[in-house]
Design a protein around this motif. Sequence first.
Motif, PDB file in Angstrom:
ATOM      1  N   THR A 133     -16.562  84.699  79.322  1.00 44.96           N
ATOM      2  CA  THR A 133     -16.339  85.314  78.013  1.00 44.96           C
ATOM      3  C   THR A 133     -17.147  86.596  77.865  1.00 44.96           C
ATOM      4  O   THR A 133     -16.650  87.617  77.359  1.00 44.96           O
ATOM      5  CB  THR A 133     -16.709  84.329  76.889  1.00 44.96           C
ATOM      6  OG1 THR A 133     -15.899  83.153  77.005  1.00 44.96           O
ATOM      7  CG2 THR A 133     -16.495  84.951  75.527  1.00 44.96           C
TER       8      THR A 133
ATOM      9  N   LEU B 144     -15.431  89.217  79.815  1.00 45.10           N
ATOM     10  CA  LEU B 144     -14.192  89.639  79.161  1.00 45.10           C
ATOM     11  C   LEU B 144     -14.470  90.593  78.001  1.00 45.10           C
ATOM     12  O   LEU B 144     -13.717  91.534  77.770  1.00 45.10           O
ATOM     13  CB  LEU B 144     -13.411  88.415  78.671  1.00 45.10           C
ATOM     14  CG  LEU B 144     -12.636  87.650  79.747  1.00 45.10           C
ATOM     15  CD1 LEU B 144     -12.065  86.355  79.172  1.00 45.10           C
ATOM     16  CD2 LEU B 144     -11.508  88.520  80.308  1.00 45.10           C
TER      17      LEU B 144
ATOM     18  N   ILE C 198     -12.581  94.046  77.970  1.00 44.33           N
ATOM     19  CA  ILE C 198     -11.629  94.329  76.893  1.00 44.33           C
ATOM     20  C   ILE C 198     -12.087  95.499  76.041  1.00 44.33           C
ATOM     21  O   ILE C 198     -11.322  96.426  75.756  1.00 44.33           O
ATOM     22  CB  ILE C 198     -11.411  93.072  76.033  1.00 44.33           C
ATOM     23  CG1 ILE C 198     -10.657  91.999  76.848  1.00 44.33           C
ATOM     24  CG2 ILE C 198     -10.648  93.404  74.758  1.00 44.33           C
ATOM     25  CD1 ILE C 198     -10.618  90.640  76.193  1.00 44.33           C
TER      26      ILE C 198
ATOM     27  N   ALA D  26      -7.861  78.925  74.544  1.00 48.36           N
ATOM     28  CA  ALA D  26      -7.487  80.188  75.193  1.00 48.36           C
ATOM     29  C   ALA D  26      -7.136  81.264  74.171  1.00 48.36           C
ATOM     30  O   ALA D  26      -7.144  82.458  74.477  1.00 48.36           O
ATOM     31  CB  ALA D  26      -6.307  79.969  76.131  1.00 48.36           C
TER      32      ALA D  26
ATOM     33  N   LEU E 123      -9.325  84.439  73.600  1.00 47.87           N
ATOM     34  CA  LEU E 123      -9.115  85.673  74.350  1.00 47.87           C
ATOM     35  C   LEU E 123      -8.293  86.665  73.530  1.00 47.87           C
ATOM     36  O   LEU E 123      -8.604  87.860  73.469  1.00 47.87           O
ATOM     37  CB  LEU E 123      -8.404  85.361  75.667  1.00 47.87           C
ATOM     38  CG  LEU E 123      -7.959  86.562  76.512  1.00 47.87           C
ATOM     39  CD1 LEU E 123      -9.161  87.388  76.931  1.00 47.87           C
ATOM     40  CD2 LEU E 123      -7.180  86.095  77.736  1.00 47.87           C
TER      41      LEU E 123
ATOM     42  N   ILE F 258     -10.455  88.221  70.849  1.00 47.88           N
ATOM     43  CA  ILE F 258     -11.333  89.288  71.333  1.00 47.88           C
ATOM     44  C   ILE F 258     -10.555  90.591  71.446  1.00 47.88           C
ATOM     45  O   ILE F 258     -11.029  91.660  71.036  1.00 47.88           O
ATOM     46  CB  ILE F 258     -11.957  88.903  72.685  1.00 47.88           C
ATOM     47  CG1 ILE F 258     -12.854  87.664  72.538  1.00 47.88           C
ATOM     48  CG2 ILE F 258     -12.773  90.061  73.243  1.00 47.88           C
ATOM     49  CD1 ILE F 258     -13.332  87.091  73.859  1.00 47.88           C
TER      50      ILE F 258
END
Length: 388
Positions: free
Chosen positions: A20, A23, A27, A290, A293, A296
């Motif tokens: 995470t 990510l 991102i 999930a 994600l 985010i």
Amino acid sequence: MKQALQAFFKRPTTMIGIATALLFQLIFSVVWMTGYSGISDRTENLTIGVVNEDKALGSTIFENLKQSLPVQVEEVAELSSAETLLDERKLQMIVHIPADFSAKVTGGEGTAVLNYTINESNPQMIKTMMSGMAAQITSTVNKQAVASGAANVLGGLNMPQEQASAIGAALSERVVSNIQSTNPVKGINNQMVPMMMVLASYVGAMIMAQNLHLSSLAVRAQSGRWQVFGARVIINVAAAAVVSLAGSAFVLSLGGQSAHGFLALWGFQALFVLTFMFVAQMFLVIFGMAGMLFNIVTLSAQLVSSGAMMPREMLSDFYQGLSSIFPATYAVEGSMNILFGGPDVVHAALGLLSVLAAAVAVSALATALRKGDTGALAGVPASRPAQS
């Protein structure tokens, strides 16, 4: 220590936590670098309105501005109409050329004034850019006016050096600026409040969505899917009212401004916090954990496209399109109107209600299509009763 490390890495949550964090870096880097790429090259998306009441030099100035400025320049017939467009953020600045401008420029005494009006209820970048552009416009017009005035006053005259110097000094500044602001923002701390409210509200909604999802998994064996769904709705409404009450109270008690008062700020924040909650939970209802994600990605994209930090007009077409479907755009628009001043928040409220209705409808559809009669979410099988 080694044993503890081994125990940690045997837990899937450890790897999920590290993934995470990675990510978030990926991102945010991708979204922000692409979202703000080339933003300084899109000043042509900004618009200045010119109200020309001087039919002599004013027309020449207007044409010169259209050719020389890196923004769109439009003529507006009435000053009141231009002020309305400025308040609605359809103009970024007003340039007002008064009726006596030519007379002041060509006269031997006094100075001509160019009036500028800037709406501070905008991202800080707008005020900075428009203030710089006003100085540029005045400097350019002043040079032209000085040259014209010098030709009129000194041309063909044979006068002593001292007298010529005195007249030249009088002509050194024929045009001056008069910059006024509407909806003034009291300090950079207040300028950042709309972004802070959006960031705090959506991050809070994300964390709340994650914990409500875990709670839903815990109670799914005792409650049906629609009971779980209904409980979420009630919790969201109650939490939005309490969270927004605290948020609005904290902002105003710490020196924040509100042009329309506390109740308006509280009510509008409650609406966008509720919308954020349903949007954040929608992803978890559909995808399970999930779905974080997607939250985010949504958080990062909203911070870029909402107009809280940079004008949306200067974003690429892709991010401008995204801004119209994300709730943060309407949250920022309405918050600026309530905090600093501007038109009513009807447009922003309707935008939030549309997103809210869509999020509730999608979540309800996902709940209806889920197999089984328990509160199992996102493909997680329902708990079986213990065998005796």
